[in-house]
Design an enzyme around this catalytic site. Sequence first.
Site, PDB file in Angstrom:
ATOM      1  N   GLY A 112       0.793  -1.326   0.083  1.00 28.23           N
ATOM      2  CA  GLY A 112      -0.001  -0.044  -0.006  1.00 28.23           C
ATOM      3  C   GLY A 112       0.918   1.409  -0.067  1.00 28.23           C
ATOM      4  O   GLY A 112       0.473   2.341   0.579  1.00 28.23           O
ATOM      5  N   SER A 113       2.008   1.233  -0.347  1.00 26.59           N
ATOM      6  CA  SER A 113       3.010   2.508  -0.622  1.00 26.59           C
ATOM      7  C   SER A 113       2.085   3.415  -1.562  1.00 26.59           C
ATOM      8  O   SER A 113       2.128   4.799  -1.419  1.00 26.59           O
ATOM      9  CB  SER A 113       4.346   2.174  -1.041  1.00 26.59           C
ATOM     10  OG  SER A 113       4.594   1.770  -2.079  1.00 26.59           O
ATOM     11  N   ASN A 114       1.643   2.979  -2.504  1.00 22.97           N
ATOM     12  CA  ASN A 114       0.900   3.684  -3.649  1.00 22.97           C
ATOM     13  C   ASN A 114      -0.138   4.303  -3.142  1.00 22.97           C
ATOM     14  O   ASN A 114      -0.647   5.488  -3.158  1.00 22.97           O
ATOM     15  CB  ASN A 114       0.861   3.178  -5.059  1.00 22.97           C
ATOM     16  CG  ASN A 114       1.905   3.236  -5.654  1.00 22.97           C
ATOM     17  OD1 ASN A 114       2.243   4.223  -6.358  1.00 22.97           O
ATOM     18  ND2 ASN A 114       2.586   1.734  -5.871  1.00 22.97           N
ATOM     19  N   MET A 150      -4.095  -7.568  -6.960  1.00 22.03           N
ATOM     20  CA  MET A 150      -3.670  -8.674  -7.396  1.00 22.03           C
ATOM     21  C   MET A 150      -4.681  -9.820  -8.086  1.00 22.03           C
ATOM     22  O   MET A 150      -4.493 -11.005  -8.583  1.00 22.03           O
ATOM     23  CB  MET A 150      -3.010  -9.633  -6.521  1.00 22.03           C
ATOM     24  CG  MET A 150      -1.625  -8.913  -5.636  1.00 22.03           C
ATOM     25  SD  MET A 150      -0.635  -7.990  -7.111  1.00 22.03           S
ATOM     26  CE  MET A 150       0.281  -9.542  -7.485  1.00 22.03           C
ATOM     27  N   ARG A 151      -5.928  -9.086  -8.115  1.00 23.07           N
ATOM     28  CA  ARG A 151      -7.097  -9.889  -8.817  1.00 23.07           C
ATOM     29  C   ARG A 151      -7.167  -9.369 -10.167  1.00 23.07           C
ATOM     30  O   ARG A 151      -7.439  -8.201 -10.279  1.00 23.07           O
ATOM     31  CB  ARG A 151      -8.348  -9.569  -7.891  1.00 23.07           C
ATOM     32  CG  ARG A 151      -9.517 -10.382  -8.088  1.00 23.07           C
ATOM     33  CD  ARG A 151     -10.256 -10.254  -6.985  1.00 23.07           C
ATOM     34  NE  ARG A 151      -9.780 -10.922  -5.861  1.00 23.07           N
ATOM     35  CZ  ARG A 151     -10.018 -12.183  -5.517  1.00 23.07           C
ATOM     36  NH1 ARG A 151     -10.759 -13.078  -6.099  1.00 23.07           N
ATOM     37  NH2 ARG A 151      -9.606 -12.908  -4.458  1.00 23.07           N
ATOM     38  N   ASN A 209      -4.533   1.948 -13.639  1.00 24.13           N
ATOM     39  CA  ASN A 209      -3.611   0.903 -12.933  1.00 24.13           C
ATOM     40  C   ASN A 209      -1.974   1.404 -13.215  1.00 24.13           C
ATOM     41  O   ASN A 209      -1.938   2.355 -14.174  1.00 24.13           O
ATOM     42  CB  ASN A 209      -3.651  -0.344 -13.873  1.00 24.13           C
ATOM     43  CG  ASN A 209      -2.667  -1.463 -13.141  1.00 24.13           C
ATOM     44  OD1 ASN A 209      -2.633  -1.399 -12.111  1.00 24.13           O
ATOM     45  ND2 ASN A 209      -1.965  -2.147 -14.076  1.00 24.13           N
ATOM     46  N   HIS A 227       1.873   0.329 -13.590  1.00 25.22           N
ATOM     47  CA  HIS A 227       2.680  -1.033 -13.788  1.00 25.22           C
ATOM     48  C   HIS A 227       4.273  -0.702 -13.653  1.00 25.22           C
ATOM     49  O   HIS A 227       4.565   0.519 -14.210  1.00 25.22           O
ATOM     50  CB  HIS A 227       2.196  -1.488 -14.768  1.00 25.22           C
ATOM     51  CG  HIS A 227       3.007  -2.997 -15.277  1.00 25.22           C
ATOM     52  ND1 HIS A 227       2.707  -4.172 -14.870  1.00 25.22           N
ATOM     53  CD2 HIS A 227       4.107  -3.140 -16.168  1.00 25.22           C
ATOM     54  CE1 HIS A 227       3.521  -5.094 -15.177  1.00 25.22           C
ATOM     55  NE2 HIS A 227       4.562  -4.362 -15.926  1.00 25.22           N
TER      56      HIS A 227
HETATM   57  C1  GRF Z   1       3.705  -1.293  -7.318  1.00 29.47           C
HETATM   58  O1  GRF Z   1       4.944  -1.885  -7.616  1.00 29.47           O
HETATM   59  C2  GRF Z   1       2.752  -1.226  -8.579  1.00 29.47           C
HETATM   60  O2  GRF Z   1       3.603  -0.731  -9.816  1.00 29.47           O
HETATM   61  C3  GRF Z   1       2.364  -2.693  -8.930  1.00 29.47           C
HETATM   62  O3  GRF Z   1       2.293  -3.026  -7.552  1.00 29.47           O
HETATM   63  C4  GRF Z   1       3.005  -2.412  -6.632  1.00 29.47           C
HETATM   64  C5  GRF Z   1       2.148  -2.247  -5.636  1.00 29.47           C
HETATM   65  O4  GRF Z   1       3.077  -1.609  -4.419  1.00 29.47           O
HETATM   66  N1  GRF Z   1       1.067  -2.948  -9.678  1.00 29.47           N
HETATM   67  P1  GRF Z   1       2.338  -0.968  -3.063  1.00 29.47           P
HETATM   68  O5  GRF Z   1       1.459  -2.030  -2.431  1.00 29.47           O
HETATM   69  O6  GRF Z   1       1.387   0.523  -3.657  1.00 29.47           O
HETATM   70  O7  GRF Z   1       3.430  -0.589  -2.364  1.00 29.47           O
END
Ligand code: GRF
Length: 193
Positions: free
Chosen positions: A13-15, A82-83, A99, A101
């Site tokens: 969940g860093s994003n 992841m789904r 999304n 990536h």
């Molecule tokens: C990120 O690297 C994103 O590009 C990929 O999954 C990862 C999620 O990281 N789709 P976080 O859970 O947001 O830290």
Amino acid sequence: MNKNIAVFASGRGSNFLAIAKEIKKGRLKCRLALLVCDNPEAAVISKAKNMGIKVILESNEAKIAGYIKKEKVHLIILAGFMRVLSKEFIRKHKNRIINIHPSLLPSFKGRQGIKDALDYGVRITGVTVHFVDELIDHGPIILQEAVKIDMFDTIRSLEEKIHQIEHGIYPKAIKLFLDGKLSLKGRRIRISH
Ligand code: GRF
């Protein structure tokens, strides 16, 4: 009135956190209505709770769609979810799901984009934010940013560099969407200023 957004995440969940912070600081004008998480073990859950954001722990897509409708969610943000969403769900929310990536698409699609780029030996990889269509890691590209790989990089150090870029580029792409600055022509996206 501020539009509602929802973040879908399954892991760290860093994003999610980077987006939530931008909203809190008032730099991203929207309401983070929901975190949808399909993994009860995910660290993202406590991050959301600590920020007072509603968490939906759910993996049933029909139920998720119900929450999205109820909360009048304008934009769905996948951040390490992841789904794989069904074609029906994607069609129903056409051009309203984005999304991130961890590679320069269309290179290194799939779950191990960072490792695959490193193992392949490319000198440059990066980050892509794109609309979600019915194929995996395929929809129209909103923003991309390059990351250099040097010979001392390890999976860890490269992940670190990629995540750093992600936390800047994702809020930027969300802002462009919310400000109505993106227009699609086929696969190509025009950004107006
Ligand atoms: C990120 O690297 C994103 O590009 C990929 O999954 C990862 C999620 O990281 N789709 P976080 O859970 O947001 O830290």
